[in-house]
Write a protein that holds these residues in place. Structure first.
Motif, short mmCIF file in Angstrom:
data_model
loop_
_atom_site.label_atom_id
_atom_site.label_comp_id
_atom_site.label_asym_id
_atom_site.label_seq_id
_atom_site.Cartn_x
_atom_site.Cartn_y
_atom_site.Cartn_z
N TRP A 52 19.38 1.64 -0.03
CA TRP A 52 20.13 2.15 1.13
C TRP A 52 19.86 1.30 2.35
O TRP A 52 20.79 0.89 3.06
CB TRP A 52 19.74 3.61 1.37
CG TRP A 52 20.32 4.16 2.64
CD1 TRP A 52 21.58 4.64 2.81
CD2 TRP A 52 19.66 4.27 3.92
NE1 TRP A 52 21.76 5.04 4.13
CE2 TRP A 52 20.60 4.82 4.81
CE3 TRP A 52 18.39 3.96 4.37
CZ2 TRP A 52 20.30 5.07 6.15
CZ3 TRP A 52 18.08 4.20 5.70
CH2 TRP A 52 19.03 4.75 6.58
N TYR A 53 18.59 1.00 2.60
CA TYR A 53 18.22 0.23 3.79
C TYR A 53 18.87 -1.16 3.76
O TYR A 53 19.43 -1.62 4.75
CB TYR A 53 16.68 0.11 3.89
CG TYR A 53 16.27 -0.66 5.12
CD1 TYR A 53 16.24 -0.03 6.36
CD2 TYR A 53 15.95 -2.01 5.05
CE1 TYR A 53 15.91 -0.74 7.51
CE2 TYR A 53 15.62 -2.71 6.20
CZ TYR A 53 15.61 -2.08 7.42
OH TYR A 53 15.30 -2.78 8.55
N ASP A 54 18.82 -1.78 2.58
CA ASP A 54 19.37 -3.13 2.46
C ASP A 54 20.87 -3.14 2.76
O ASP A 54 21.37 -4.01 3.48
CB ASP A 54 19.12 -3.64 1.03
CG ASP A 54 19.17 -5.16 0.95
OD1 ASP A 54 18.97 -5.81 2.00
OD2 ASP A 54 19.40 -5.69 -0.14
N VAL B 35 5.11 -9.78 8.53
CA VAL B 35 4.55 -8.57 7.88
C VAL B 35 5.68 -7.57 7.65
O VAL B 35 6.58 -7.44 8.46
CB VAL B 35 3.41 -7.93 8.71
CG1 VAL B 35 2.18 -8.82 8.71
CG2 VAL B 35 3.83 -7.60 10.13
N GLY B 36 5.61 -6.86 6.51
CA GLY B 36 6.62 -5.85 6.20
C GLY B 36 8.02 -6.43 6.21
O GLY B 36 8.92 -5.89 6.86
N CYS B 37 8.23 -7.48 5.45
CA CYS B 37 9.51 -8.22 5.53
C CYS B 37 10.68 -7.45 4.93
O CYS B 37 11.82 -7.86 5.08
CB CYS B 37 9.38 -9.59 4.86
SG CYS B 37 9.24 -9.52 3.07
N THR C 176 4.97 -10.96 3.85
CA THR C 176 4.29 -9.92 3.07
C THR C 176 5.12 -8.65 3.07
O THR C 176 5.85 -8.36 4.04
CB THR C 176 2.90 -9.60 3.65
OG1 THR C 176 3.06 -9.11 4.98
CG2 THR C 176 2.00 -10.82 3.65
N GLU C 177 4.97 -7.88 2.00
CA GLU C 177 5.69 -6.61 1.88
C GLU C 177 4.98 -5.80 0.77
O GLU C 177 4.74 -6.33 -0.31
CB GLU C 177 7.16 -6.89 1.50
CG GLU C 177 7.97 -5.70 1.04
CD GLU C 177 8.03 -4.55 2.05
OE1 GLU C 177 8.27 -4.78 3.24
OE2 GLU C 177 7.81 -3.40 1.61
N PRO C 178 4.65 -4.54 1.05
CA PRO C 178 3.95 -3.76 0.02
C PRO C 178 4.87 -3.10 -1.02
O PRO C 178 4.45 -2.90 -2.17
CB PRO C 178 3.21 -2.68 0.82
CG PRO C 178 3.98 -2.54 2.09
CD PRO C 178 4.66 -3.85 2.35
N ALA D 100 7.23 -9.38 13.23
CA ALA D 100 7.33 -8.00 12.70
C ALA D 100 8.58 -7.36 13.28
O ALA D 100 8.71 -7.26 14.51
CB ALA D 100 6.10 -7.20 13.09
N THR D 101 9.51 -6.96 12.42
CA THR D 101 10.70 -6.26 12.91
C THR D 101 10.79 -4.91 12.21
O THR D 101 10.84 -4.84 10.99
CB THR D 101 11.98 -7.11 12.65
OG1 THR D 101 12.04 -7.51 11.29
CG2 THR D 101 12.00 -8.37 13.51
N LEU D 102 10.76 -3.86 12.99
CA LEU D 102 10.90 -2.48 12.50
C LEU D 102 9.84 -2.15 11.45
O LEU D 102 10.15 -1.56 10.41
CB LEU D 102 12.33 -2.27 11.94
CG LEU D 102 13.46 -2.61 12.92
CD1 LEU D 102 14.81 -2.58 12.22
CD2 LEU D 102 13.45 -1.66 14.12
#
Ligand SMILES: C[S@@+](CC[C@H](N)C(=O)[O-])C[C@H]1O[C@@H](n2cnc3c(N)ncnc32)[C@H](O)[C@@H]1O
Length: 210
Positions: free
Chosen positions: A14-16, A43-45, A63-65, A106-108
């Motif tokens: 959904w986010y994508d 971070v959190g790409c 990076t992305e978890p 870092a975005t959002l």
């Protein structure tokens, strides 16, 4: 190596499709990622919506978890034609040496990390002295009814939004992490209608390691 994380398959899809490439984010991504040079850590790409904006000469590690976000980011990295390394990691525990990056993007993201204080301490640790965090985040209103509404809806918002908190005070968190804010622009790019009025205002800025 990070412990396996369950991830949010449907949120990632959904986010994508619905959020990552919203029109208002294009200029923000161009400004923040496009101005990142040298050794860059994102971070959190997420699904990799910033990738196409990095200068070709930047050495980017993203990076992305979340495994579902990461799978989409891998695809986007290939499509971007950029030389990018992707690492599964949480921002609270970055698998990199001290002072190993010139820039962090870092975005959002700081709305979604479990422990934003610890994540910003890690960002500060991996940045070289004088290095900069380039950020765009939605934050808590300064006060008033909308700020109280953000606090009230935070638990349910977080449940639906894969951990997103609408009420984080980023400016305070940056100061607590010892980062010096050298640029801060506030905006309200989302409509003033429920529920999106609770995911604003936004701040775009740069913070430096002294
Ligand atoms: C709203 S999305 C933003 C994605 C991307 N940065 C963008 O601009 O489109 C928030 C992202 O933060 C990631 N995230 C959640 N917890 C995190 C953590 N502890 N450390 C790093 N990233 C995290 C999520 O998996 C998700 O990809």
């Amino acid at each position: 190596m990070m412990a396996p994380r369950r991830g949010h398959k449907w949120f990632a899809a959904w986010y994508d499709r619905m959020c990552a490439r919203a029109a208002y984010l294009g200029p923000v991504r161009r400004e923040l990622a496009g101005g990142a040079t040298g050794r860059v850590l994102e971070v959190g790409c997420g699904t990799g919506a910033n990738f196409e904006y990095y200068p070709p000469e930047a050495q980017v590690v993203a990076t992305e978890p979340d495994p579902y976000m990461l799978a989409r980011a891998r695809r986007r990295a290939r499509e971007s034609g950029r030389r990018l390394a992707l690492v599964q990691a949480v921002a609270e525990n970055l698998p990199f040496s001290d002072a190993s990056f010139d820039v962090v993007v870092a975005t959002l993201v700081f709305c979604s990390v479990d422990d934003p204080g610890r994540a910003l301490a890690e960002v500060t640790r991996v940045l070289r002295p004088g290095g900069e965090l380039r950020f765009f985040e939605h934050v808590r209103y300064d006060g008033g009814l909308l700020a109280l509404a953000q606090d009230a809806v935070a638990p349910i918002w977080s449940w639906f939004g894969a951990g997103c908190h609408p009420n984080r005070d980023l400016t305070r968190l940056l100061a607590e992490a010892g980062l010096e804010v050298v640029r801060l622009e506030r905006s309200k790019p989302l409509p003033p209608l429920p529920p999106m009025c609770l995911a604003r205002p936004h701040v775009l800025g740069v913070a430096r390691v002294p």
